[in-house]
Structure formats: C-alpha cells, structure tokens
Design a protein around this motif. Structure first.
Motif, PDB file in Angstrom:
ATOM      1  N   GLU A   1       0.803  -1.226   0.000  1.00 17.44           N
ATOM      2  CA  GLU A   1       0.000   0.000   0.000  1.00 17.44           C
ATOM      3  C   GLU A   1       0.836   1.278   0.000  1.00 17.44           C
ATOM      4  O   GLU A   1       0.294   2.374  -0.107  1.00 17.44           O
ATOM      5  CB  GLU A   1      -0.919   0.017   1.231  1.00 17.44           C
ATOM      6  CG  GLU A   1      -1.911  -1.124   1.269  1.00 17.44           C
ATOM      7  CD  GLU A   1      -2.655  -1.187   2.595  1.00 17.44           C
ATOM      8  OE1 GLU A   1      -2.180  -0.616   3.595  1.00 17.44           O
ATOM      9  OE2 GLU A   1      -3.707  -1.828   2.626  1.00 17.44           O
TER      10      GLU A   1
ATOM     11  N   ALA B   1       2.868   4.369  -1.058  1.00 22.11           N
ATOM     12  CA  ALA B   1       2.938   5.203  -2.266  1.00 22.11           C
ATOM     13  C   ALA B   1       4.400   5.405  -2.657  1.00 22.11           C
ATOM     14  O   ALA B   1       5.299   5.333  -1.829  1.00 22.11           O
ATOM     15  CB  ALA B   1       2.274   6.548  -2.005  1.00 22.11           C
ATOM     16  N   SER B   2       4.605   5.684  -3.910  1.00 22.63           N
ATOM     17  CA  SER B   2       5.954   5.881  -4.440  1.00 22.63           C
ATOM     18  C   SER B   2       6.682   7.008  -3.708  1.00 22.63           C
ATOM     19  O   SER B   2       7.872   6.898  -3.382  1.00 22.63           O
ATOM     20  CB  SER B   2       5.889   6.183  -5.932  1.00 22.63           C
ATOM     21  OG  SER B   2       7.164   6.453  -6.441  1.00 22.63           O
TER      22      SER B   2
END
Length: 194
Positions: free
Chosen positions: A73, A75-76
C-alpha cells in the motif's frame, strides 16, 4: 635496554586500551542512535534478516511501519522519501558507529549491535519496576523469617522449613516469570517496532 623494553610494553598496553575504547559505544552515542524511529525500525527489520538486505527492501518496510500500512500500500513518494533518508542520513550514521555494514546498496547488521540490546527492550506501560517488586518480596521474606525467629508464626503441625521453602519458591517463580516477560518484550521478538 631495560627502559626501552618497558617503554615498548607501555606503548603496546596503551594501544590495546585505545582499541577497546574505540570499540565501545558510549551511552550518549547509543541514545543518539536510538533516538530516531527510522534507525530503530531499520535495526528491527535487520535483526530478522539472515542475509544482507537491499536498501530498497528495507526502505519499503520502514515506510510501511511509518505510515501504518502494508508494504503493497506504500505510495511511491513515501517509499522514495524513506529510501533517500535512510541512504543519505541514517544508514551512514549507523555504519560509522559500527552497528551496520552499509555497502553497495545492501545493509547488514554487525556484531556490535548486540551492545544496543539492553537499550532496545520494551517495558510495558502498566508494569511495576522489577527492582521494586524484588525489594517488596525481600521485605516480605525478612518479615517472615523474623516472625519465625521470635516464634510469632505457628510451627505446630507445620515443619519449620516449610516457610523458607515457600519463600524460595516465590523467588523462583518470580524470577522465571521475570525471564519470560523480558524475553517476550525483547525488541527483536516484537512483530512491529515501537
């Protein structure tokens, strides 16, 4: 000649003392190392790894713990921020202290990390100090033995050694439970670092 040999021996002794002083982590340095959650998280993750860990893998897990998410889950941007922080600040700091070996994008714990273990144990919030517990237990034992000494406690039908045996059993059970709790709350035995 005798003075020269004595001087050489002193130089060797001083060098040995310097080596052991260089290897020791001072309390201030330990508390500084452990003051940052990313360093604690990294050490926690590395304690569970048998082989060197790629920095990308370490950064993903640290970011997941930071954001209370699963690795999938993350995020980059969260991953990148953690990666950069670990790469540029935290892992070099741990490497300089000799706690990890950070080289070629891989991280591995050094044996020196064992010196941090005493500072990584978790004390549950609702527990009393074990020192106070044993002090109270010792005071109780002294009272029982004093009462036996002055014939205050009944000994009719009860063997005199029954009282000391019960006290010894109380200490043994307490020590066993203390060892169990300490093991349970060891830093490396927790699923998620504090």
């Amino acid at each position: 000649m005798g003075q020269r040999a004595s001087g050489e021996l002193q130089a060797d002794t001083d060098a040995d003392a310097g080596d052991s002083a260089d290897e020791a982590l001072h309390k201030d340095e330990i508390f500084d190392l452990m003051s940052n959650h990313r360093r604690r998280y990294a050490i926690h993750y590395l304690k569970g790894a048998d082989d060197p860990v790629p920095l990308a893998e370490l950064a993903e897990q640290v970011a997941a713990w930071e954001h209370d998410k699963r690795v999938e889950e993350i995020a980059s941007a969260e991953r990148k921020t953690t990666y950069t922080s670990l790469q540029q600040t935290h892992l070099p700091r741990l490497d300089r202290a000799g706690v990890v070996d950070f080289e070629d994008g891989e991280v591995e714990l050094e044996d020196r990390v064992e010196r941090l273990d005493i500072y990584l144990d978790i004390v549950p919030a609702n527990s009393i100090s074990w020192g106070m517990y044993y002090l109270g237990l010792s005071a109780f034992a002294i009272l029982v033995l004093a009462a036996l000494w002055v014939d205050f406690l009944p000994t009719d039908g009860v063997p005199v050694l029954a009282y000391p045996a019960v006290l010894i059993a109380m200490f043994a059970v307490s020590a066993g439970y203390h060892a169990y709790v300490n093991h349970k709350y060891r830093f490396e035995n927790l699923e998620r670092p504090p």
